[in-house]
Scaffold this motif. Structure first.
Motif, PDB file in Angstrom:
ATOM      1  N   SER A  70       0.810  -1.218   0.000  1.00  0.00           N
ATOM      2  CA  SER A  70       0.000   0.000   0.000  1.00  0.00           C
ATOM      3  C   SER A  70       0.843   1.268   0.000  1.00  0.00           C
ATOM      4  O   SER A  70       1.788   1.392   0.780  1.00  0.00           O
ATOM      5  N   ALA A  71       0.457   2.230  -0.822  1.00  0.00           N
ATOM      6  CA  ALA A  71       1.160   3.514  -0.876  1.00  0.00           C
ATOM      7  C   ALA A  71       0.930   4.344   0.384  1.00  0.00           C
ATOM      8  O   ALA A  71       1.731   5.214   0.710  1.00  0.00           O
ATOM      9  N   THR A  72      -0.151   4.082   1.092  1.00  0.00           N
ATOM     10  CA  THR A  72      -0.460   4.855   2.304  1.00  0.00           C
ATOM     11  C   THR A  72      -0.230   4.039   3.573  1.00  0.00           C
ATOM     12  O   THR A  72      -0.786   4.350   4.623  1.00  0.00           O
ATOM     13  N   SER A  73       0.600   3.037   3.488  1.00  0.00           N
ATOM     14  CA  SER A  73       0.790   2.106   4.593  1.00  0.00           C
ATOM     15  C   SER A  73       1.465   2.728   5.813  1.00  0.00           C
ATOM     16  O   SER A  73       2.369   3.556   5.699  1.00  0.00           O
ATOM     17  N   ARG A  74       1.017   2.300   6.969  1.00  0.00           N
ATOM     18  CA  ARG A  74       1.671   2.695   8.217  1.00  0.00           C
ATOM     19  C   ARG A  74       3.077   2.108   8.277  1.00  0.00           C
ATOM     20  O   ARG A  74       3.992   2.724   8.785  1.00  0.00           O
ATOM     21  N   THR A  75       3.233   0.907   7.736  1.00  0.00           N
ATOM     22  CA  THR A  75       4.540   0.250   7.747  1.00  0.00           C
ATOM     23  C   THR A  75       5.567   1.089   7.008  1.00  0.00           C
ATOM     24  O   THR A  75       6.653   1.354   7.511  1.00  0.00           O
TER      25      THR A  75
END
Length: 184
Positions: A12-17
Motif C-alpha cells: 500500500s502507498a499509504t501504509s503505516r509500515t
C-alpha cells in the motif's frame, strides 16, 4: 558509517509500515548512516510475479541488497506472516543475498496475536538467506502509529521508545559486524 537498505514490504502507498520505516530512517541518518529506501510495491508486478530475474528493477534491487551493510525489513502482518509482495522479492534475490549483512526485522499489525510473525515467519527466511546478524526485531500495533495528512507520523510513546532502542541496537551492531567476503 554504514549503508542501510530500508525495505518496506507493504503493498500500500499509504501504509503505516512504510511511513514508520521512513520515520525510523531519520534516526539512522542521525546516527550517521546512509539510508537507501526501497518500497517493494514500486517494483513492477510483472517482474515479481513472473519471476523475471533479468528485469531491470529486480537487477537494481539485487544490487541495492549487495551494496548495503545493513538491511531494515519492515512488513505488515497478513495471515500471521509477512506480506506476499515482500516474499516475491525475497524469492528473486540470490540465495545468500544477506551474507555479511546485519538485519533488523520490523512488523506492524492490528493484533498482538501476530507478534510472533517476526520470529516464526520472517526471521527463518532472513536466516536462510545468510544474514550474519539478525538483531532483535519489533512488532508495532497499528493503533500505536498515527499518520497525519501532512505526511508526518506520530508513534505512541511506549512504542516509540521500544523502536528507538531496537534501531539504536541495530546501529551499534552495524559498527561491530565483520564483513564476510564471499568465497571465491
Amino acid at each position: 558509517m554504514a549503508t542501510v537498505l530500508s525495505v518496506s514490504g507493504s503493498p500500500s502507498a499509504t501504509s503505516r509500515t512504510g511511513r514508520l520505516l521512513r520515520h525510523l530512517d531519520e534516526r539512522l541518518i542521525a546516527h550517521g548512516h546512509e539510508v537507501v529506501p526501497l518500497d517493494v510495491r514500486t517494483v513492477p508486478a510483472e517482474a515479481l510475479l513472473g519471476a523475471d530475474f533479468r528485469h531491470p528493477a529486480i537487477v537494481e534491487a539485487t544490487e541495492l541488497f549487495a551494496r548495503a551493510d545493513g538491511i531494515v525489513v519492515g512488513t505488515p502482518v497478513y495471515k500471521a506472516s509477512y506480506s506476499g509482495v515482500l516474499k516475491a522479492l525475497l524469492d528473486l534475490l540470490p540465495q545468500y543475498a544477506l551474507t555479511g549483512k546485519t538485519v533488523l526485522p520490523l512488523a506492524t499489525g492490528g493484533s498482538v496475536a501476530h507478534v510472533l510473525a517476526i520470529d516464526y515467519a520472517l526471521r527463518p527466511v532472513l536466516n536462510s538467506m545468510g544474514a550474519t546478524h539478525i538483531v532483535q526485531g519489533w512488532f508495532t500495533l497499528d493503533k500505536d502509529i498515527t499518520a497525519h495528512e501532512d505526511g508526518s507520523l506520530t508513534v505512541a510513546p511506549a512504542a516509540a521508545e521500544a523502536l528507538g532502542q531496537v534501531v539504536d541496537q541495530f546501529s551499534t551492531a552495524l559498527g561491530r559486524t565483520p564483513y564476510l567476503a564471499a568465497a571465491s
